[in-house]
Design a protein around this motif. Structure first.
Motif, PDB file in Angstrom:
ATOM      1  N   GLU A   1      79.843  20.801  26.773  1.00 18.99           N
ATOM      2  CA  GLU A   1      79.675  22.131  27.358  1.00 18.99           C
ATOM      3  C   GLU A   1      78.231  22.588  27.222  1.00 18.99           C
ATOM      4  O   GLU A   1      77.606  22.421  26.178  1.00 18.99           O
ATOM      5  CB  GLU A   1      80.630  23.105  26.682  1.00 18.99           C
ATOM      6  CG  GLU A   1      82.072  22.650  26.868  1.00 18.99           C
ATOM      7  CD  GLU A   1      83.054  23.791  26.785  1.00 18.99           C
ATOM      8  OE1 GLU A   1      82.775  24.730  26.038  1.00 18.99           O
ATOM      9  OE2 GLU A   1      84.079  23.724  27.478  1.00 18.99           O
TER      10      GLU A   1
ATOM     11  N   TRP B   1      80.060  29.188  29.652  1.00 19.09           N
ATOM     12  CA  TRP B   1      79.939  27.762  29.324  1.00 19.09           C
ATOM     13  C   TRP B   1      80.292  26.927  30.535  1.00 19.09           C
ATOM     14  O   TRP B   1      81.217  27.248  31.269  1.00 19.09           O
ATOM     15  CB  TRP B   1      80.869  27.403  28.152  1.00 19.09           C
ATOM     16  CG  TRP B   1      80.393  27.959  26.854  1.00 19.09           C
ATOM     17  CD1 TRP B   1      80.770  29.136  26.294  1.00 19.09           C
ATOM     18  CD2 TRP B   1      79.434  27.385  25.978  1.00 19.09           C
ATOM     19  NE1 TRP B   1      80.114  29.335  25.111  1.00 19.09           N
ATOM     20  CE2 TRP B   1      79.287  28.270  24.885  1.00 19.09           C
ATOM     21  CE3 TRP B   1      78.677  26.211  25.991  1.00 19.09           C
ATOM     22  CZ2 TRP B   1      78.421  28.018  23.832  1.00 19.09           C
ATOM     23  CZ3 TRP B   1      77.820  25.961  24.933  1.00 19.09           C
ATOM     24  CH2 TRP B   1      77.690  26.849  23.869  1.00 19.09           C
ATOM     25  N   LEU B   2      79.546  25.844  30.705  1.00 23.68           N
ATOM     26  CA  LEU B   2      79.718  24.963  31.854  1.00 23.68           C
ATOM     27  C   LEU B   2      80.187  23.608  31.322  1.00 23.68           C
ATOM     28  O   LEU B   2      79.519  23.017  30.472  1.00 23.68           O
ATOM     29  CB  LEU B   2      78.334  24.789  32.489  1.00 23.68           C
ATOM     30  CG  LEU B   2      78.208  24.440  33.939  1.00 23.68           C
ATOM     31  CD1 LEU B   2      78.729  25.585  34.786  1.00 23.68           C
ATOM     32  CD2 LEU B   2      76.727  24.193  34.254  1.00 23.68           C
ATOM     33  N   ASN B   3      81.353  23.156  31.776  1.00 23.48           N
ATOM     34  CA  ASN B   3      81.791  21.825  31.331  1.00 23.48           C
ATOM     35  C   ASN B   3      81.100  20.765  32.183  1.00 23.48           C
ATOM     36  O   ASN B   3      81.360  20.646  33.382  1.00 23.48           O
ATOM     37  CB  ASN B   3      83.312  21.703  31.439  1.00 23.48           C
ATOM     38  CG  ASN B   3      83.818  20.433  30.772  1.00 23.48           C
ATOM     39  OD1 ASN B   3      83.080  19.457  30.656  1.00 23.48           O
ATOM     40  ND2 ASN B   3      85.060  20.455  30.317  1.00 23.48           N
TER      41      ASN B   3
ATOM     42  N   LEU C   1      81.571  19.031  36.574  1.00 26.71           N
ATOM     43  CA  LEU C   1      80.640  19.354  37.673  1.00 26.71           C
ATOM     44  C   LEU C   1      80.843  18.398  38.838  1.00 26.71           C
ATOM     45  O   LEU C   1      81.096  17.205  38.634  1.00 26.71           O
ATOM     46  CB  LEU C   1      79.195  19.244  37.186  1.00 26.71           C
ATOM     47  CG  LEU C   1      78.736  20.277  36.170  1.00 26.71           C
ATOM     48  CD1 LEU C   1      77.307  19.971  35.719  1.00 26.71           C
ATOM     49  CD2 LEU C   1      78.803  21.674  36.767  1.00 26.71           C
TER      50      LEU C   1
ATOM     51  N   LEU D   1      72.003  20.053  37.001  1.00 30.07           N
ATOM     52  CA  LEU D   1      72.258  19.743  35.580  1.00 30.07           C
ATOM     53  C   LEU D   1      71.113  18.914  35.007  1.00 30.07           C
ATOM     54  O   LEU D   1      70.604  19.191  33.913  1.00 30.07           O
ATOM     55  CB  LEU D   1      73.575  18.965  35.446  1.00 30.07           C
ATOM     56  CG  LEU D   1      73.798  18.292  34.082  1.00 30.07           C
ATOM     57  CD1 LEU D   1      74.182  19.330  33.039  1.00 30.07           C
ATOM     58  CD2 LEU D   1      74.857  17.194  34.148  1.00 30.07           C
TER      59      LEU D   1
ATOM     60  N   ASP E   1      76.363  19.344  42.058  1.00 26.35           N
ATOM     61  CA  ASP E   1      75.797  20.142  40.958  1.00 26.35           C
ATOM     62  C   ASP E   1      74.979  19.290  39.982  1.00 26.35           C
ATOM     63  O   ASP E   1      74.307  19.834  39.106  1.00 26.35           O
ATOM     64  CB  ASP E   1      76.929  20.823  40.167  1.00 26.35           C
ATOM     65  CG  ASP E   1      77.709  21.790  41.037  1.00 26.35           C
ATOM     66  OD1 ASP E   1      77.057  22.509  41.813  1.00 26.35           O
ATOM     67  OD2 ASP E   1      78.948  21.804  40.946  1.00 26.35           O
TER      68      ASP E   1
ATOM     69  N   ARG F   1      75.621  25.826  27.738  1.00 27.88           N
ATOM     70  CA  ARG F   1      75.581  27.281  27.935  1.00 27.88           C
ATOM     71  C   ARG F   1      74.799  27.581  29.204  1.00 27.88           C
ATOM     72  O   ARG F   1      73.680  27.108  29.366  1.00 27.88           O
ATOM     73  CB  ARG F   1      74.923  27.970  26.749  1.00 27.88           C
ATOM     74  CG  ARG F   1      75.034  29.495  26.805  1.00 27.88           C
ATOM     75  CD  ARG F   1      74.281  30.126  25.669  1.00 27.88           C
ATOM     76  NE  ARG F   1      74.946  29.941  24.383  1.00 27.88           N
ATOM     77  CZ  ARG F   1      75.988  30.666  23.964  1.00 27.88           C
ATOM     78  NH1 ARG F   1      76.482  31.614  24.731  1.00 27.88           N
ATOM     79  NH2 ARG F   1      76.514  30.463  22.785  1.00 27.88           N
ATOM     80  N   SER F   2      75.416  28.314  30.098  1.00 28.94           N
ATOM     81  CA  SER F   2      74.713  28.604  31.351  1.00 28.94           C
ATOM     82  C   SER F   2      73.982  29.938  31.231  1.00 28.94           C
ATOM     83  O   SER F   2      74.158  30.676  30.264  1.00 28.94           O
ATOM     84  CB  SER F   2      75.686  28.609  32.526  1.00 28.94           C
ATOM     85  OG  SER F   2      76.638  29.603  32.327  1.00 28.94           O
TER      86      SER F   2
END
Lengths: 292, 235
Positions: free
Chosen positions: B70, B78-80, B84, B92, B88, B72-73
């Motif tokens: 994860e 939170w971005l898994n 994605l 990343l 995306d 932190r955006s």
């Protein structure tokens, strides 16, 4: 013992390399010795004025000029059809297809590569007949059907070399572009294609040679002994491989047979010219892409 | 350390090649303005772990991951990373920069190697020029290459290529910087300079270094994770 086996192996490799070179060399020497004496403007243009014939103002009836034009046209056309489809299919197989689909496609292209050219010629003839019966009675076996059938013949070479060239780009290089934020397409365009272009164009050169030498396909799909210079894609045409086949099987005297050697030498020159042009294009493109 | 300082969290990460488990139940957190070191013997999966964090393992046939990573955006959510989509991933990888152990310069000039990620972003020529220059100065390469920016990058020495790759990632100003043995091709003097650069970089971002130099790890890191076999042993 180890040294001896090493030397024997080395000698064997040297011998096989030498035999390959020797066979190519003897073929070329044989062709030059037999072909050069028969080379003349008369052989190419017959009784026609060469300058007027080149400007297409006078028809050549008894020379090889229409066959030279026909061969060049059918080779360039067939490779033009095969290049976009073959390169796109190769890129798809290398970069986008799933493992199972890749296996099916690779198996199919291997079968296509191994299919005898006479079978592909028959397929082209069948397509021409089908089009004649169902679409237009103006369509017969012609330059178009020949070039499409030849494109099918050379397609596997372009697909496989494209796929293998892209696959051969080291993973570290592939990962470099992606790790810097390139999308899959950007990575393909900026990293993978410039790195594999040389291999891809080698496949195109291989395809050029294969298209130029084939007789079986064109014999069934549009080539004839006398047609003049084709005026359209739907016209019949003459070609050097067919002329060589025709002369060597139907010659009436030694002089006529020798014109077959002359035609073979001209065919070799056309192939060599196309190879050189393709090589120059390859170097230019590789240089351009690296500079981008 | 407060939880809101965590920039990336790895939870129960397993990595497989075919059916072979090469990383088992890895749990780590990387915090903002910290330098985290990952140590362990050769072949324990340190590089594989970094590839998994940037989804570059997707490009390795028959590699498979389980668990979650994860990130932190910006909006504090939170971005898994593993959820994605393909579109995306470039974003990343711009946020999480990875520098490989072996320099992998592109088949082009020194300048264009560093300019490559900026050109993808559509920056102007002027912006690209100034950013490339700044990045090359940061990695102490500018003085060595300023007169031959148009020469092929492949002509540089191993150490210069390693610094070029570092510069190429730094121009993107990633929030997290993952470095796989960043000084392995450098002499002692340059290694010291790069270490100082890393200390400076961690003041404003998250830095993760894979290293097998114990003294380097002790000197630089705020936190150390140890991998052994295919498992995380301690932190």
């Amino acid at each position: 013992m180890k040294l001896l086996s090493h030397r024997v192996l080395l000698a064997f490799f040297w011998l096989t390399g030498f035999l390959t070179l020797a066979s190519v060399g003897s073929l070329l020497i044989f062709l030059f010795v037999k072909g050069v004496p028969s080379l003349s403007l008369q052989l190419i243009f017959g009784g026609a004025d060469p300058f007027r014939a080149l400007l297409l103002r006078e028809r050549v009836f008894d020379g090889l000029f229409p066959a030279i034009v026909g061969t060049t046209a059918v080779v360039v056309l067939s490779v033009s059809w095969a290049i976009p489809v073959g390169i796109a299919a190769g890129i798809y197989l290398a970069e986008f297809s799933g493992q199972n689909l890749k296996k099916i496609f690779n198996f199919s292209f291997d079968i296509l590569a191994a299919t005898p050219s006479i079978v592909i010629g028959l397929f082209g003839l069948t397509v021409a007949i089908f089009l004649h019966q169902h679409f237009s009675d103006r369509i017969y076996p012609c330059l178009l059907t020949s070039s499409v059938a030849l494109a099918v013949l050379v397609l596997p070479y372009i697909v496989r070399t494209t796929q293998l060239s892209i696959d051969a780009v080291p993973h570290s290089m592939r990962a470099a572009g992606l790790s810097l934020g390139a999308s899959k397409l950007q990575n393909l365009y900026h990293v993978l294609l410039p790195s594999s272009l040389s291999g891809i164009l080698s496949g195109v050169i291989l395809a050029l040679g294969r298209a130029a030498e084939d007789t079986a396909v064109i014999m069934l799909t549009g080539v004839v002994a006398t047609a003049g210079i084709p005026g359209s894609l739907l016209a019949k045409y003459e070609a050097l491989p067919f002329y060589i086949y025709y002369i060597s099987s139907q010659y009436t005297d030694q002089k006529e047979l020798m014109t077959g050697f002359g035609a073979a030498l001209i065919l070799l020159t056309i192939c060599a010219s196309l190879f050189v042009a393709a090589h120059l294009l390859k170097n230019l493109l590789v240089h351009r892409l690296r500079k981008k | 350390m407060a939880e809101d300082n965590i920039k990336m969290a790895i939870k129960d990460l397993d990595v497989y090649y075919y059916e072979r488990l090469v990383l088992k139940k890895v749990n780590m957190v990387f915090r903002n303005r910290e330098l985290t070191a990952i140590v362990g013997p050769s072949g324990c999966g340190k590089s594989t772990l970094l590839m998994a964090l940037t989804r570059l393992l997707d490009t390795v046939p028959h590699a498979r991951v389980e668990g979650s990573v994860e990130l932190r955006s910006n909006d504090q959510g939170w971005l898994n990373v593993f959820r994605l989509g393909e579109t995306d991933l470039p974003s990343l990888r711009r946020r999480v920069g990875l520098i490989f152990q072996h320099p992998n310069v592109l088949n082009t000039s020194i300048f264009k190697n560093v300019a490559f990620p900026l050109r993808l972003l559509g920056l102007s020529r002027q912006e690209i020029d100034s950013n490339v220059r700044a990045a090359l100065i940061d990695v102490f390469l500018w003085d060595e290459v300023r007169d031959r920016l148009d020469s092929p990058a492949s002509e540089l020495s191993g150490g210069q290529q390693q610094r070029l790759c570092l510069a190429r990632t730094l121009v993107l100003q990633p929030e997290i910087l993952l470095l796989d043995e960043p000084t392995s091709f450098l002499d002692e003097d340059l290694a010291g300079k790069i270490e100082n650069l890393l200390i400076r970089l961690k003041e404003e971002r998250t830095v993760v270094v894979v290293s097998h130099y114990n003294d380097q790890v002790l000197r630089l890191s705020d936190r150390v994770y140890r991998l052994a076999g295919n498992q995380q042993e301690s932190n």
